[in-house]
Design a protein around this motif. Structure first.
Motif, PDB file in Angstrom:
ATOM      1  N   TYR A  34       1.055  -1.136   0.097  1.00  0.00           N
ATOM      2  CA  TYR A  34       0.033   0.026  -0.119  1.00  0.00           C
ATOM      3  C   TYR A  34       1.037   1.325  -0.025  1.00  0.00           C
ATOM      4  N   ASP A  35       0.527   2.345  -0.414  1.00  0.00           N
ATOM      5  CA  ASP A  35       0.785   3.578  -0.520  1.00  0.00           C
ATOM      6  C   ASP A  35       0.913   4.277   0.937  1.00  0.00           C
ATOM      7  N   PHE A  62      -5.099   1.237   8.889  1.00  0.00           N
ATOM      8  CA  PHE A  62      -6.396   0.790   8.197  1.00  0.00           C
ATOM      9  C   PHE A  62      -6.242   1.241   6.803  1.00  0.00           C
ATOM     10  N   PHE A  63      -6.524   0.497   5.808  1.00  0.00           N
ATOM     11  CA  PHE A  63      -6.363   0.845   4.459  1.00  0.00           C
ATOM     12  C   PHE A  63      -7.662   0.676   3.876  1.00  0.00           C
ATOM     13  N   THR A  68      -7.630   3.262  -1.417  1.00  0.00           N
ATOM     14  CA  THR A  68      -6.618   2.326  -2.028  1.00  0.00           C
ATOM     15  C   THR A  68      -7.048   1.748  -3.348  1.00  0.00           C
ATOM     16  N   GLY A  69      -8.403   1.739  -3.562  1.00  0.00           N
ATOM     17  CA  GLY A  69      -8.742   1.107  -4.913  1.00  0.00           C
ATOM     18  C   GLY A  69      -8.830  -0.328  -4.898  1.00  0.00           C
ATOM     19  N   ALA A  70      -8.819  -0.866  -3.768  1.00  0.00           N
ATOM     20  CA  ALA A  70      -8.790  -2.392  -3.539  1.00  0.00           C
ATOM     21  C   ALA A  70     -10.256  -2.884  -3.580  1.00  0.00           C
TER      22      ALA A  70
END
Length: 190
Positions: A34-35, A62-63, A68-70
């Motif tokens: 992740y970024d 948390f992502f 994130t686009g996930a």
């Protein structure tokens, strides 16, 4: 329940690439990258109240899929349960400063030992009583409770240690190892 799996889920913070890599076994989602700009921590950086009150908290990252686009949200727990908001903020600030400013002005991080020493497994069952013990450490009730549950805690600690012995250590894929060595030593936390 945790036998024959990866010993720790390790998170690698790579400051040069501004990436966070989560090393998980394939059955638990596999490695995720992740970024840094997409992370949301379980602490509020604008909160000026830092209490030393004892409680058990774990720093969570948390992502969210919107960032994130996930296809789904992701969360990772960092480190052992901390004893206060102060420790929680300190851990997050250490990570944030490492990623934003670099390791030059930070103390060396404490690393998780590679071998699972048995006395570390005693901390797992003790964590259930730690806050109660801190509130009334030498009261007759607390001493009686510790004496009564000590055999159960010893069995739990022994099982915990055996499960760690049957787990395998974390291995990073070759591509991630190369990326880390070419861009400087990353900060790892488990």
């Amino acid at each position: 329940m945790e036998c024959l799996v990866q010993r720790h889920i390790v998170v690698r913070f790579n400051r040069k690439t501004r990436k966070i890599t989560i090393n998980r076994p394939n059955f638990a989602g596999g490695n995720q990258v992740y970024d840094w700009d997409d992370v949301v921590a379980s602490v509020d950086p604008d909160d000026q109240v830092v209490t030393k009150k004892r409680k058990r908290e774990i720093l969570m990252l948390f992502f969210f899929k919107q960032r994130t686009g996930a296809e789904h949200h992701d969360v990772v727990f960092l480190g052992a349960p901390l004893r206060s908001d102060h420790e929680l903020y300190a851990l997050w600030e250490y990570i944030r400063r490492y990623m934003e400013e670099g390791p030059e002005n930070l103390p060396k991080p404490k690393c998780i030992p590679h071998f699972p020493w048995p006395w570390r497994s005693l901390l797992a069952p003790w964590s259930f009583l730690e806050n109660k013990w801190a509130a009334a450490s030498w009261s007759p009730r607390m001493i009686a409770l510790v004496i009564v549950v000590s055999p159960l805690m010893l069995v739990h600690a022994t099982a915990h240690w055996c499960s760690l012995l049957l787990c395998w250590p974390v291995y990073w894929p070759r591509k991630l190892r190369r990326e880390s060595t070419s861009s400087g030593a990353p900060l790892e936390h488990g």
